[in-house]
Scaffold this motif. Structure first.
Motif, mmCIF file in Angstrom:
data_model
loop_
_atom_site.group_PDB
_atom_site.id
_atom_site.type_symbol
_atom_site.label_atom_id
_atom_site.label_comp_id
_atom_site.label_asym_id
_atom_site.label_seq_id
_atom_site.Cartn_x
_atom_site.Cartn_y
_atom_site.Cartn_z
ATOM 1 N N LEU A 1 -0.087 -6.071 -0.275
ATOM 2 C CA LEU A 1 -1.208 -6.004 -0.850
ATOM 3 C C LEU A 1 -1.189 -7.392 -2.076
ATOM 4 N N ASP B 1 1.433 -10.693 -3.360
ATOM 5 C CA ASP B 1 1.977 -9.740 -2.583
ATOM 6 C C ASP B 1 3.547 -9.611 -2.843
ATOM 7 N N THR C 1 4.571 0.207 -4.853
ATOM 8 C CA THR C 1 3.326 0.957 -4.058
ATOM 9 C C THR C 1 2.228 1.117 -5.040
ATOM 10 N N THR D 1 2.201 -2.043 4.464
ATOM 11 C CA THR D 1 0.872 -3.161 4.177
ATOM 12 C C THR D 1 1.134 -3.831 2.875
ATOM 13 N N LYS E 1 -1.836 3.003 -5.033
ATOM 14 C CA LYS E 1 -2.471 3.994 -4.391
ATOM 15 C C LYS E 1 -4.036 3.555 -4.498
ATOM 16 N N LYS E 2 -4.559 3.690 -3.189
ATOM 17 C CA LYS E 2 -6.233 3.183 -3.317
ATOM 18 C C LYS E 2 -6.792 3.920 -3.897
ATOM 19 N N TYR F 1 -7.599 -0.847 -5.643
ATOM 20 C CA TYR F 1 -6.249 -0.106 -5.947
ATOM 21 C C TYR F 1 -6.015 0.309 -7.440
ATOM 22 N N ASP G 1 0.749 -0.985 0.117
ATOM 23 C CA ASP G 1 -0.049 0.113 -0.003
ATOM 24 C C ASP G 1 1.021 1.145 -0.054
ATOM 25 N N GLU G 2 0.427 2.574 -0.194
ATOM 26 C CA GLU G 2 1.325 3.655 -0.314
ATOM 27 C C GLU G 2 1.956 4.100 1.127
#
Length: 163
Positions: free
Chosen positions: A31, A51, A117, A29, A119-120, A74, A24-25
């Motif tokens: 993904l 991931d 990374t 975390t 972004k959501k 995402y 995640d950004e």
């Protein structure tokens, strides 16, 4: 042995391996649900989904890493990641806003580690489509509105004169 003959030694570069960590950004975390395709010299092509993805038997040459599927909720990375492994073992990865990396020739093997990374996506956000055409659309709509007001005004004036 008192020989003056010259000797040459040539070391062969061992293949590289590459680990891709999808996060995640926030950078920490993991993904799951991402799919990446790595393409390279001599028809090398390998796809991984997770991931934590692992690509092996990478020889010197230019490689392209593409995200073919983003994790749910995402945004997908649209710019491919270029990786070059030199015949001397140097690694070149041009700046990429979604990637940090380290690696090289190590005591335990030749390794590249990428952290990618994502972004959501914002809830309810729609993609910006037709951005260039919106100005022309607005100009046409405004012109039609003005023409409609002028026509309506002319009609109103004529109907008052006749009536």
């Amino acid at each position: 042995n008192n020989s003056t003959d010259s000797y040459k030694a040539k070391n062969k570069l061992k293949d590289f391996s590459m680990t891709v960590l999808k996060v995640d950004e926030d950078g920490s975390t993991p993904l799951g649900g991402a799919t990446f395709k790595l393409s390279g010299p001599d028809g090398y092509e390998h796809t991984e989904s997770s991931d934590f993805m692992f690509f092996s038997n990478l020889k010197p040459g230019q490689y392209t890493l593409e995200e073919t599927q983003a994790p749910q909720d995402y945004s997908k990375i649209t710019t491919p990641i270029r990786i070059t492994i030199g015949v001397d073992g140097t690694i070149t990865i041009p700046d990429h806003s979604n990637v940090s990396w380290f690696g090289g020739i190590m005591d335990y093997g030749n390794e590249i580690t990428l952290t990618v990374t994502n972004k959501k996506e914002r809830d309810g956000a729609l993609p910006a489509t037709g951005e260039k055409g919106i100005k022309a659309f607005m100009l046409v709509a405004a012109s039609l509105a003005v023409a409609g007001m002028i026509t309506g005004g002319v009609f109103l004036i004529r109907s008052r004169r006749e009536g």
